[in-house]
Scaffold this active site. Structure first.
Site, PDB file in Angstrom:
ATOM      1  N   GLU A 175     -17.404   5.118 -46.813  1.00 33.68           N
ATOM      2  CA  GLU A 175     -16.386   5.957 -47.454  1.00 33.68           C
ATOM      3  C   GLU A 175     -16.908   7.382 -47.599  1.00 33.68           C
ATOM      4  O   GLU A 175     -18.065   7.550 -47.962  1.00 33.68           O
ATOM      5  CB  GLU A 175     -16.018   5.379 -48.828  1.00 33.68           C
ATOM      6  CG  GLU A 175     -15.354   4.020 -48.703  1.00 33.68           C
ATOM      7  CD  GLU A 175     -14.948   3.399 -50.032  1.00 33.68           C
ATOM      8  OE1 GLU A 175     -15.072   4.068 -51.076  1.00 33.68           O
ATOM      9  OE2 GLU A 175     -14.521   2.239 -50.026  1.00 33.68           O
ATOM     10  N   HIS A 216      -9.657   4.622 -51.748  1.00 29.87           N
ATOM     11  CA  HIS A 216     -10.366   4.043 -52.901  1.00 29.87           C
ATOM     12  C   HIS A 216      -9.768   4.540 -54.226  1.00 29.87           C
ATOM     13  O   HIS A 216     -10.455   5.151 -55.053  1.00 29.87           O
ATOM     14  CB  HIS A 216     -11.865   4.374 -52.827  1.00 29.87           C
ATOM     15  CG  HIS A 216     -12.715   3.388 -53.591  1.00 29.87           C
ATOM     16  ND1 HIS A 216     -13.927   2.928 -53.153  1.00 29.87           N
ATOM     17  CD2 HIS A 216     -12.505   2.770 -54.774  1.00 29.87           C
ATOM     18  CE1 HIS A 216     -14.440   2.084 -54.042  1.00 29.87           C
ATOM     19  NE2 HIS A 216     -13.584   1.966 -55.037  1.00 29.87           N
ATOM     20  N   ARG A 248     -14.384  -4.475 -52.077  1.00 28.00           N
ATOM     21  CA  ARG A 248     -15.374  -3.605 -51.442  1.00 28.00           C
ATOM     22  C   ARG A 248     -15.302  -3.802 -49.940  1.00 28.00           C
ATOM     23  O   ARG A 248     -15.116  -4.931 -49.451  1.00 28.00           O
ATOM     24  CB  ARG A 248     -16.789  -3.961 -51.923  1.00 28.00           C
ATOM     25  CG  ARG A 248     -17.110  -3.479 -53.311  1.00 28.00           C
ATOM     26  CD  ARG A 248     -17.237  -1.949 -53.369  1.00 28.00           C
ATOM     27  NE  ARG A 248     -17.647  -1.480 -54.679  1.00 28.00           N
ATOM     28  CZ  ARG A 248     -16.831  -1.114 -55.651  1.00 28.00           C
ATOM     29  NH1 ARG A 248     -15.512  -1.151 -55.469  1.00 28.00           N
ATOM     30  NH2 ARG A 248     -17.294  -0.668 -56.800  1.00 28.00           N
TER      31      ARG A 248
HETATM   32  C1  GLV Z   1     -14.095   0.995 -58.224  1.00 26.28           C
HETATM   33  O1  GLV Z   1     -14.227   0.717 -57.096  1.00 26.28           O
HETATM   34  C2  GLV Z   1     -14.737   0.270 -59.280  1.00 26.28           C
HETATM   35  O2  GLV Z   1     -15.668  -0.500 -59.028  1.00 26.28           O
HETATM   36  O3  GLV Z   1     -14.312   0.457 -60.427  1.00 26.28           O
END
Ligand code: GLV
Length: 322
Positions: free
Chosen positions: A266, A285, A237
């Site tokens: 984001e 992401h 993250r």
């Molecule tokens: C993506 O970021 C997830 O947490 O699966």
């Protein structure tokens, strides 16, 4: 510390709301297997307060803005591995059950990391630029074997990354909350408090930790200043890293490069200096993607446990935040 109230079992909910970009396919997948369930869905930003007042279960990645308290929902099943979208910034009613997906994102994220590490060693970006200019420009490409990786987070994702890097011949050191995790891909595992002494020895630092109050800002400017030319990869993250310190860390040579899949905000804002920095590889992401089948089968697995009167083993530990 007050114990969280016990969740009443068995629980056999029938009204499910999906707040996901995958909602149409996911609803069809669930209805095919469980025609007894009533399923509604929309993008999470389009879920209404009325949907949440109707539902017993919410499936998604983040709380719908229409009603962050989630109306009548009693069980939240996250379609993403990270549950910060529900727990942060101000927690989730402790009476709600929160589960995370049984789906393993580790192998896919490991390939994301390996692709970037090989791209750095093989100088793929520079070779592609030379090719577009029609230049024959030999470069010293390097082996991954024999380099040293530090994998921060030894859960499913960290272990899969460590396994892949170990197979490529890296010496892999792990860091976990307590330093007690054991897995053959790690040469050694240390507690998080050892990071300041470990980062200076790493060629690759892979962040595979969730966003929790304990991990937020962990990779601070101060910690970055102890790196000695590592490439930093973040598949966890954005909030775990002091993103604003990255340009200085690269200019100072604390970092040789960065491969980032997650960001504090984001989409990454258009004015971020990271976009145009040739030392930085950005992906939007996508390192571990939720699939319809993975999300659907994970939900049904947890539902079957609840119907049988058991708390799913995927129940999130609210204290740890994962
Ligand atoms: C993506 O970021 C997830 O947490 O699966």
């Amino acid at each position: 510390m007050t114990a969280a109230p016990a969740f009443p079992l068995p629980f056999a909910p029938r009204r499910i709301v999906l707040g996901s970009n995958l909602h149409a396919a996911l609803a069809a997948w669930i209805r095919d297997r469980r025609p007894d369930l009533e399923v509604r869905g929309a993008k999470y930003t389009d879920i209404s307060a009325g949907d949440l007042a109707w539902a017993e279960v919410y499936l998604g990645f983040k709380r719908p803005p229409a009603d962050p308290t989630l109306g009548s929902v009693r069980w939240v099943h996250s379609t993403g591995a990270g549950v910060d979208g529900f727990l942060l910034p101000d927690g989730l009613d402790p009476r709600l059950l929160l589960t995370r997906p049984p789906e393993s994102f580790g192998p896919m994220i490991a390939e994301w990391a390996v692709a970037r590490i090989l791209a750095f060693q093989q100088q793929l970006t520079e070779l592609a630029a030379a090719q577009r200019e029609g230049r024959w420009a030999p470069r010293d490409i390097a082996r991954v074997a024999g380099t040293r990786a530090l994998v921060v987070g030894t859960g499913d994702i960290g272990r899969a990354v460590a396994t892949a890097l170990h197979a490529l011949g890296c010496v892999v050191t792990g860091v976990s909350r307590t330093g007690t995790s054991v897995h053959p891909a790690f040469a050694t595992v240390h507690p998080v408090s050892a990071l300041p002494t470990l980062v200076g020895d790493a060629d690759w630092i892979v962040l595979a930790v969730p966003d929790t109050p304990a991990s937020r800002g962990l990779f601070s400017r101060d910690l970055l200043s102890r790196c000695r030319g590592a490439v930093l990869l973040n598949a966890g993250r954005g909030m775990v890293l002091e993103e604003a310190a990255l340009p200085a860390a690269l200019d100072a040579g604390w970092l040789r490069g960065a491969a980032l899949d997650v960001f504090a905000t984001e989409p990454l804002p258009g004015d971020s200096p990271l976009w145009s920095d040739p030392r930085v590889m950005i992906s939007p992401h996508i390192s571990g993607i939720t699939t319809v089948e993975g999300a659907g089968s994970g939900f049904l697995e947890c539902l079957a446990e609840l119907e049988a009167g058991r708390l799913p083993r995927w129940t999130v530990d609210r204290e740890r935040g994962y």
